[in-house]
Enzyme design. Structure first.
Site, PDB file in Angstrom:
ATOM      1  N   ASN A 168       8.347  -4.029   2.896  1.00  0.00           N
ATOM      2  CA  ASN A 168       6.940  -3.749   3.172  1.00  0.00           C
ATOM      3  C   ASN A 168       6.573  -4.057   4.620  1.00  0.00           C
ATOM      4  O   ASN A 168       5.877  -3.285   5.264  1.00  0.00           O
ATOM      5  CB  ASN A 168       6.055  -4.561   2.218  1.00  0.00           C
ATOM      6  CG  ASN A 168       4.577  -4.271   2.384  1.00  0.00           C
ATOM      7  OD1 ASN A 168       4.181  -3.148   2.635  1.00  0.00           O
ATOM      8  ND2 ASN A 168       3.776  -5.298   2.238  1.00  0.00           N
ATOM      9  N   HIS A 212       0.837  -1.202   0.000  1.00  0.00           N
ATOM     10  CA  HIS A 212       0.000   0.000   0.000  1.00  0.00           C
ATOM     11  C   HIS A 212       0.872   1.252   0.000  1.00  0.00           C
ATOM     12  O   HIS A 212       1.858   1.316   0.723  1.00  0.00           O
ATOM     13  CB  HIS A 212      -0.860   0.046   1.261  1.00  0.00           C
ATOM     14  CG  HIS A 212      -2.017  -0.870   1.257  1.00  0.00           C
ATOM     15  ND1 HIS A 212      -1.901  -2.207   1.541  1.00  0.00           N
ATOM     16  CD2 HIS A 212      -3.326  -0.647   1.005  1.00  0.00           C
ATOM     17  CE1 HIS A 212      -3.094  -2.764   1.472  1.00  0.00           C
ATOM     18  NE2 HIS A 212      -3.977  -1.846   1.143  1.00  0.00           N
TER      19      HIS A 212
END
Length: 174
Positions: free
Chosen positions: A96, A65
């Site tokens: 991430n 994201h």
């Protein structure tokens, strides 16, 4: 433009070049947070260009994201929109789940401290781009993230790889 973020999506690179949003104390301080559902899907505003979920399968990259789902724990529409592929970028799994997650947590801490902050983030695409999948989704070598309001600005630049050092070491001078 979505309910709480705007994405600037490159149709040719199949990549969100820049995403911007606002994070507030109210958003991240919800006493009864929504549960995350990993419901990645094409953006209805760019249905063909963002139908790229299959490109991530067995690529070795996470669907990372840019505007984090963890910010939208009070609003189901905003949470669902954060899973549009126009907000997702190929990220090394250790990046991430490590340094990038720590930076997202820091963003929420800043929002609680400052009440409202604005955020701009994206990947650095340059030179011979690595790509994944049949659609050749661009993989950034670095990511930037900028936090600001009327009293401060912080800029970070982090390589898309595992890092155990403090996020502060990635601060750049404006």
């Amino acid at each position: 433009k979505h309910q709480n973020y705007t994405t600037h999506f490159s149709k040719s690179k199949k990549y969100p070049v820049m995403v911007q949003w606002e994070t507030t104390t109210a958003m991240v301080g919800c006493p009864t947070p929504l549960k995350r559902k990993d419901n990645f899907k094409p953006d209805p505003q760019l249905p063909t260009e963002t139908n790229i979920g299959a490109d991530y399968v067995k690529s070795g990259y996470d669907r990372g994201h840019l505007s984090p789902a963890g910010n939208y724990i009070e609003n189901q529409v905003e949470m669902d929109e954060s899973f549009y592929m126009s907000n997702i970028s190929p990220q090394d799994p250790s990046f991430n789940r490590g340094i990038w997650k720590r930076l997202e947590n820091y963003e929420r801490e800043l929002a609680v401290e400052k009440d409202t902050i604005y955020v701009i983030t994206g990947g650095i695409l340059k030179g011979d781009l690595k790509t994944i999948g049949d659609n050749e989704v661009a993989v950034p070598e670095y990511f930037f993230k900028i936090f600001y309001n009327d009293s401060f600005i912080l800029c970070f630049l982090i390589k898309n790889e595992k890092s155990s050092v403090s996020i502060i070491s990635f601060l750049l001078s404006v």
